[in-house]
Structures are given as structure tokens and as C-alpha cells.
Scaffold this motif. Structure first.
Motif, PDB file in Angstrom:
ATOM      1  N   ALA A 126       0.813  -1.222   0.000  1.00 10.74           N
ATOM      2  CA  ALA A 126       0.000   0.000   0.000  1.00 10.74           C
ATOM      3  C   ALA A 126       0.843   1.267   0.000  1.00 10.74           C
ATOM      4  CB  ALA A 126      -0.925  -0.009   1.222  1.00 10.74           C
ATOM      5  N   THR A 127       2.111   1.138   0.382  1.00  6.37           N
ATOM      6  CA  THR A 127       3.020   2.301   0.449  1.00  6.37           C
ATOM      7  C   THR A 127       4.336   1.881  -0.213  1.00  6.37           C
ATOM      8  OG1 THR A 127       3.749   1.493   2.591  1.00  6.37           O
ATOM      9  CG2 THR A 127       2.041   3.199   2.624  1.00  6.37           C
ATOM     10  N   ILE A 128       4.320   1.755  -1.516  1.00  2.00           N
ATOM     11  CA  ILE A 128       5.458   1.084  -2.153  1.00  2.00           C
ATOM     12  C   ILE A 128       6.753   1.884  -2.051  1.00  2.00           C
ATOM     13  CG2 ILE A 128       5.072   1.877  -4.535  1.00  2.00           C
ATOM     14  CD1 ILE A 128       5.673  -1.461  -4.840  1.00  2.00           C
ATOM     15  N   GLY A 129       6.668   3.203  -1.991  1.00  6.61           N
ATOM     16  CA  GLY A 129       7.886   4.024  -1.859  1.00  6.61           C
ATOM     17  C   GLY A 129       8.888   3.665  -2.942  1.00  6.61           C
ATOM     18  N   ASP A 159       3.766   0.346   5.083  1.00  6.95           N
ATOM     19  CA  ASP A 159       4.923   0.888   5.823  1.00  6.95           C
ATOM     20  C   ASP A 159       4.666   2.394   5.843  1.00  6.95           C
ATOM     21  OD1 ASP A 159       7.483   1.577   6.702  1.00  6.95           O
ATOM     22  OD2 ASP A 159       8.374   1.356   4.712  1.00  6.95           O
ATOM     23  N   LEU A 160       4.046   2.842   6.942  1.00  5.83           N
ATOM     24  CA  LEU A 160       3.401   4.159   6.936  1.00  5.83           C
ATOM     25  C   LEU A 160       4.403   5.315   6.955  1.00  5.83           C
ATOM     26  CD1 LEU A 160       0.608   3.165   9.462  1.00  5.83           C
ATOM     27  CD2 LEU A 160       0.344   3.479   6.985  1.00  5.83           C
ATOM     28  N   GLY A 161       3.867   6.494   6.688  1.00 12.57           N
ATOM     29  CA  GLY A 161       4.684   7.701   6.829  1.00 12.57           C
ATOM     30  C   GLY A 161       5.365   8.103   5.549  1.00 12.57           C
ATOM     31  N   VAL A 162       6.556   8.654   5.706  1.00  9.50           N
ATOM     32  CA  VAL A 162       7.256   9.229   4.555  1.00  9.50           C
ATOM     33  C   VAL A 162       8.609   8.554   4.402  1.00  9.50           C
ATOM     34  CG1 VAL A 162       6.109  11.453   4.890  1.00  9.50           C
ATOM     35  CG2 VAL A 162       8.359  11.094   5.880  1.00  9.50           C
ATOM     36  N   SER A 163       9.174   8.661   3.203  1.00 10.55           N
ATOM     37  CA  SER A 163      10.479   8.044   2.952  1.00 10.55           C
ATOM     38  C   SER A 163      11.595   9.046   3.253  1.00 10.55           C
ATOM     39  CB  SER A 163      10.566   7.593   1.500  1.00 10.55           C
ATOM     40  OG  SER A 163      10.632   8.724   0.659  1.00 10.55           O
ATOM     41  N   SER A 164      12.802   8.519   3.364  1.00 10.88           N
ATOM     42  CA  SER A 164      13.960   9.400   3.594  1.00 10.88           C
ATOM     43  C   SER A 164      14.105  10.381   2.434  1.00 10.88           C
ATOM     44  CB  SER A 164      15.234   8.567   3.710  1.00 10.88           C
ATOM     45  OG  SER A 164      15.060   7.574   4.675  1.00 10.88           O
ATOM     46  N   ALA A 165      13.792   9.914   1.220  1.00 12.19           N
ATOM     47  CA  ALA A 165      13.908  10.787   0.046  1.00 12.19           C
ATOM     48  C   ALA A 165      12.923  11.947   0.162  1.00 12.19           C
ATOM     49  CB  ALA A 165      13.648   9.981  -1.221  1.00 12.19           C
ATOM     50  N   GLN A 166      11.710  11.648   0.590  1.00  8.88           N
ATOM     51  CA  GLN A 166      10.699  12.720   0.719  1.00  8.88           C
ATOM     52  C   GLN A 166      11.074  13.703   1.821  1.00  8.88           C
ATOM     53  OE1 GLN A 166       7.435   9.993   1.269  1.00  8.88           O
ATOM     54  NE2 GLN A 166       6.654  10.336  -0.795  1.00  8.88           N
ATOM     55  N   LEU A 167      11.619  13.175   2.919  1.00  7.90           N
ATOM     56  CA  LEU A 167      12.023  14.071   4.023  1.00  7.90           C
ATOM     57  C   LEU A 167      13.088  15.059   3.577  1.00  7.90           C
ATOM     58  CD1 LEU A 167      12.449  12.185   7.403  1.00  7.90           C
ATOM     59  CD2 LEU A 167      11.068  14.201   6.926  1.00  7.90           C
ATOM     60  N   ALA A 168      13.978  14.587   2.695  1.00  6.64           N
ATOM     61  CA  ALA A 168      15.095  15.437   2.266  1.00  6.64           C
ATOM     62  C   ALA A 168      14.700  16.376   1.124  1.00  6.64           C
ATOM     63  CB  ALA A 168      16.253  14.550   1.822  1.00  6.64           C
ATOM     64  N   ASP A 169      13.567  16.122   0.513  1.00  8.27           N
ATOM     65  CA  ASP A 169      13.199  16.839  -0.709  1.00  8.27           C
ATOM     66  C   ASP A 169      12.401  18.103  -0.361  1.00  8.27           C
ATOM     67  OD1 ASP A 169      12.314  17.658  -3.175  1.00  8.27           O
ATOM     68  OD2 ASP A 169      11.922  15.622  -3.889  1.00  8.27           O
ATOM     69  N   ALA A 170      12.936  19.251  -0.727  1.00  3.35           N
ATOM     70  CA  ALA A 170      12.286  20.532  -0.403  1.00  3.35           C
ATOM     71  C   ALA A 170      10.894  20.627  -1.023  1.00  3.35           C
ATOM     72  CB  ALA A 170      13.153  21.688  -0.880  1.00  3.35           C
ATOM     73  N   TYR A 179      -2.097 -12.447   4.899  1.00  2.00           N
ATOM     74  CA  TYR A 179      -1.548 -11.634   5.996  1.00  2.00           C
ATOM     75  C   TYR A 179      -1.842 -10.148   5.793  1.00  2.00           C
ATOM     76  CZ  TYR A 179       1.597 -15.689   6.464  1.00  2.00           C
ATOM     77  OH  TYR A 179       2.118 -16.939   6.598  1.00  2.00           O
ATOM     78  N   VAL A 180      -1.957  -9.453   6.925  1.00  2.00           N
ATOM     79  CA  VAL A 180      -1.903  -7.988   6.890  1.00  2.00           C
ATOM     80  C   VAL A 180      -0.795  -7.573   7.850  1.00  2.00           C
ATOM     81  CG1 VAL A 180      -3.871  -7.868   8.513  1.00  2.00           C
ATOM     82  CG2 VAL A 180      -3.161  -5.818   7.299  1.00  2.00           C
ATOM     83  N   ALA A 181       0.108  -6.729   7.355  1.00  2.00           N
ATOM     84  CA  ALA A 181       1.237  -6.262   8.183  1.00  2.00           C
ATOM     85  C   ALA A 181       1.334  -4.749   8.074  1.00  2.00           C
ATOM     86  CB  ALA A 181       2.544  -6.899   7.701  1.00  2.00           C
ATOM     87  N   ILE A 182       1.399  -4.109   9.225  1.00  2.00           N
ATOM     88  CA  ILE A 182       1.478  -2.645   9.237  1.00  2.00           C
ATOM     89  C   ILE A 182       2.693  -2.227  10.064  1.00  2.00           C
ATOM     90  CG2 ILE A 182       0.275  -0.473   9.717  1.00  2.00           C
ATOM     91  CD1 ILE A 182      -1.486  -2.147   7.910  1.00  2.00           C
ATOM     92  N   ILE A 183       3.517  -1.382   9.457  1.00  2.00           N
ATOM     93  CA  ILE A 183       4.652  -0.789  10.180  1.00  2.00           C
ATOM     94  C   ILE A 183       4.272   0.665  10.452  1.00  2.00           C
ATOM     95  CG2 ILE A 183       7.119  -0.234  10.092  1.00  2.00           C
ATOM     96  CD1 ILE A 183       7.329  -2.462   7.892  1.00  2.00           C
ATOM     97  N   SER A 184       4.188   1.005  11.738  1.00  2.00           N
ATOM     98  CA  SER A 184       3.781   2.373  12.082  1.00  2.00           C
ATOM     99  C   SER A 184       4.912   3.067  12.838  1.00  2.00           C
ATOM    100  CB  SER A 184       2.506   2.342  12.921  1.00  2.00           C
ATOM    101  OG  SER A 184       2.774   1.691  14.133  1.00  2.00           O
ATOM    102  N   PHE A 185       4.804   4.388  12.914  1.00  2.00           N
ATOM    103  CA  PHE A 185       5.917   5.162  13.472  1.00  2.00           C
ATOM    104  C   PHE A 185       5.518   6.091  14.611  1.00  2.00           C
ATOM    105  CE2 PHE A 185       7.329   3.593   9.479  1.00  2.00           C
ATOM    106  CZ  PHE A 185       8.649   3.264   9.710  1.00  2.00           C
ATOM    107  N   HIS A 186       4.251   6.084  14.970  1.00  2.00           N
ATOM    108  CA  HIS A 186       3.865   6.826  16.171  1.00  2.00           C
ATOM    109  C   HIS A 186       2.647   6.168  16.807  1.00  2.00           C
ATOM    110  CE1 HIS A 186       0.723   8.869  13.893  1.00  2.00           C
ATOM    111  NE2 HIS A 186       1.621   9.179  12.984  1.00  2.00           N
ATOM    112  N   SER A 187       2.392   6.557  18.063  1.00  2.00           N
ATOM    113  CA  SER A 187       1.421   5.808  18.859  1.00  2.00           C
ATOM    114  C   SER A 187      -0.008   5.932  18.323  1.00  2.00           C
ATOM    115  CB  SER A 187       1.489   6.261  20.317  1.00  2.00           C
ATOM    116  OG  SER A 187       1.304   7.646  20.368  1.00  2.00           O
ATOM    117  N   LEU A 188      -0.323   7.049  17.653  1.00  2.00           N
ATOM    118  CA  LEU A 188      -1.702   7.196  17.153  1.00  2.00           C
ATOM    119  C   LEU A 188      -1.999   6.141  16.096  1.00  2.00           C
ATOM    120  CD1 LEU A 188      -1.771  11.085  16.771  1.00  2.00           C
ATOM    121  CD2 LEU A 188      -2.970   9.742  18.495  1.00  2.00           C
TER     122      LEU A 188
END
Ligand SMILES: C[S@@+](CC[C@H](N)C(=O)[O-])C[C@H]1O[C@@H](n2cnc3c(N)ncnc32)[C@H](O)[C@@H]1O
Length: 301
Positions: free
Chosen positions: A31-34, A104-115, A242-251
Motif C-alpha cells: 500500500a506504500t510502495i515508496g 509501511d506508513l509515513g514518509v520516505s527518507s527521500a521525501q524528508l530530504a526533498d524541499a 496476511y496484513v502487516a502494518i509498520i507504524s511510526f507513532h502511537s496514534l
């Protein structure tokens, strides 16, 4: 800065691969191929009859994933769509049932670095935060237009920051002087509200982390999207899928935990991770982005 050269290291990918076993002709939804890191690793076990359907709202990510997945034996279908539309997009590709749903939720390292994405307080960028440029409202729109109470509620609800009222007051005061249009201005405004210049001695967290998290969640409607993905999964999965979710904050993690529990209570899922899997010390040393990751896996009964 442009993120197009930055390689995103997939979080907990080997750990995930050890926990699940996909049929060689299976259908997997990423769902979040990045940049395709997880799909590439898991796809190595798939044969030519198998399909990976990858979703992303970022075209640049899809382009990079496409070139990576070309090396695999299986077919890849890449969809420029929000994963909240997963069921209808799969149906459009003639797919009714799948063996694996991964996010694999959230943003990628590339997106974080990209203005272009305007996500980071580590560098000064236009304050945007939209992962999907088709969205109407940027973080700057929220910061400059919402009233003080709504801002405070948003920072409290989505950032879980107990200093939300002070931060909102400081934002409103600052924007009367000039609009807040960059990540640097916002980070400074938050630091000023908290009377801190940089992370404190006891916490390595930047004072603006929670405010930035709150705005990103609001701009991208992240929690609602996740709820829709979780609601779609039981109907999409084959038995033993299977369903697998990688999350990065408690919400996010709370939503996943509660959803899996409800489905387990209803006899739909078997939970494979009683406690979420977290990275080892070595995995965090190798990839700092992994430090707050939590992986939960369930299997359809
Ligand atoms: C952490 S990265 C995924 C990295 C990927 N697992 C890899 O190994 O390269 C998250 C990706 O999901 C995308 N994304 C976030 N929310 C999304 C949503 N609701 N629908 C589709 N894609 C989304 C982002 O654009 C980003 O590319």
C-alpha cells in the motif's frame, strides 16, 4: 535539496520476511510502495504467476519502484492512488482477493530530504507537507489560517503535545508579524514557544517534532486513510493471507492494535504479534529512521 538520489532503507524488512510465507503465485498489495524496498525483498520469493500491486501518491516514488521491481520474476502493477481506495483500484485491475496487505506508513527518507515536500525541520523548506500534490491544503494554509483554538486542538490531538496551547499562541503571534511560509520559521516559532533552541539534554527529540507530526497527519488525512485501509483488509484477504502494518507513532499503532484485536475477537484474524515487533539496537544503528517503528502482523482465519 532534492531527494531523488537518496536511498530509502526499508525498515524491519528482513524481520517481516521471516514472519510470513507467501504462495509463489500469490498476490501482494504494497500500500506504500515508496522505492520498493519491502516489495523487492519479499518479491524475491514470488514466481512469474505472482503479482505485486504497489500504491503510492508520489509519482517519483512509483518511478523508482518500477525500475527496482523490473528485476523480479513476478508482475508489478503500480497505482498512483491513495491506499484508502485500495479495494476499488484492485477491482479496476481485475483483482478481488489478495494474499498479503502491507503498509509501511509515513514518509520516505527521500521525501524528508526533498524541499518539494516541505516536511523537515532539519532544513529550511517551503512549508507544504502534501505527499499528494493533488491535495488542496498545505501545512502553511493551516498554520496561517486556522484560529488559535483549532490549531491548539490539532497539535494536541495529532501531535499529543501537552504544550499545544503555548505553541498555537506563539504561531498566531508570529503570523501577525509575517506569514509562516517555511519549515524553518515554524520550527523557530515552536522553539520560541517552548523556550528552547534545540533538543533538551534529557530528550533527543527536536521541540518541533510533535507539531510537525500533527500538521503532516492533518494535511494528508493520515489517520482516516489508515482506518479505511484497515477496514478494507478483511474483505480483500484470502484465507491465511496476511496484513502487516509498520507504524511510526502511537496514534497509528493504536489504530492497528485495536483493529487487529476487534477482528481477532470476531474470529476473522489470528494475531501473529501479541506485542509489536520493534527493531533491534543494531537495526536502529544501521537505520535511524527505524527507531520508532512498530510492526504488527495478523493472518486471516
Ligand atoms: C515509508 S515510505 C515506504 C517505503 C517503502 N516501504 C520502501 O521500502 O521503499 C511511505 C510511502 O508511502 C507513501 N504514502 C503515504 N501515505 C500514503 C497513502 N495514504 N496512500 C498511498 N501512498 C502513501 C509515501 O508517499 C511514501 O512513498
Amino acid at each position: 535539496m532534492n531527494g531523488s538520489t537518496i536511498e530509502h532503507i526499508p525498515v524491519l524488512a528482513e524481520t517481516l520476511a521471516e514472519q510470513i510465507s507467501l504462495p509463489p503465485d500469490g498476490v501482494m498489495v504494497d500500500a506504500t510502495i515508496g522505492q520498493g524496498g519491502h516489495s523487492f525483498l519479499l518479491g524475491k520469493t514470488l514466481g512469474p504467476e505472482a503479482v505485486i500491486v504497489g500504491f503510492d501518491v508520489d509519482n517519483d516514488a512509483l518511478r523508482r519502484a518500477r525500475s527496482k521491481l523490473e528485476e523480479l520474476a513476478c508482475r508489478a502493477i503500480l497505482v498512483n492512488s491513495n491506499f484508502s481506495h485500495v479495494s476499488e483500484k484492485l477491482r479496476e485491475s481485475g483483482i478481488e482477493r489478495v494474499d498479503f496487505v502491507l503498509a509501511d506508513l509515513g514518509v520516505s527518507s527521500a521525501q524528508l530530504a526533498d524541499a518539494e515536500f516541505g516536511l523537515s525541520f532539519q532544513a529550511n523548506m517551503p512549508l507544504d507537507m502534501r505527499l499528494d500534490k493533488r491535495l488542496e491544503h498545505t501545512a502553511a494554509d493551516i498554520v496561517n489560517k486556522e484560529d488559535e483554538k483549532s490549531l491548539a486542538d490539532l497539535i494536541y490531538q495529532f501531535g499529543e503535545d501537552r504544550a499545544s496551547r503555548r505553541i498555537a499562541r506563539s504561531i498566531v503571534r508570529q503570523r501577525r508579524i509575517e506569514p509562516i511560509t517555511t519549515t524553518g520559521q515554524l520550527a523557530q516559532t515552536v522553539c520560541r514557544a517552548l523556550g528552547r533552541k534545540k533538543p533538551g539534554r534529557r530528550s533527543r527529540m527536536h521541540p518541533a517534532t510533535r507539531t510537525f507530526q500533527a500538521l503532516r497527519i492533518a494535511v494528508n488525512n493520515e489517520l482516516e486513510n489508515l482506518k479505511q485501509l484497515l477496514a478494507s483488509a478483511p474483505r480483500l484477504l484470502n484465507k491465511d493471507g496476511y496484513v502487516a502494518i509498520i507504524s511510526f507513532h502511537s496514534l497509528e499503532d493504536r489504530l492497528v492494535k485495536n483493529d487487529f484485536k476487534q477482528n481477532a475477537d470476531a474470529g476473522i484474524y489470528r494475531i501473529l504479534t501479541k506485542k509489536p515487533i520493534v527493531p533491534t539496537r543494531q537495526q536502529v544503528l544501521d537505520n535511524r529512521r527505524a527507531r520508532s517503528a512498530k510492526l504488527r502482523i495478523a493472518q486471516k482465519q
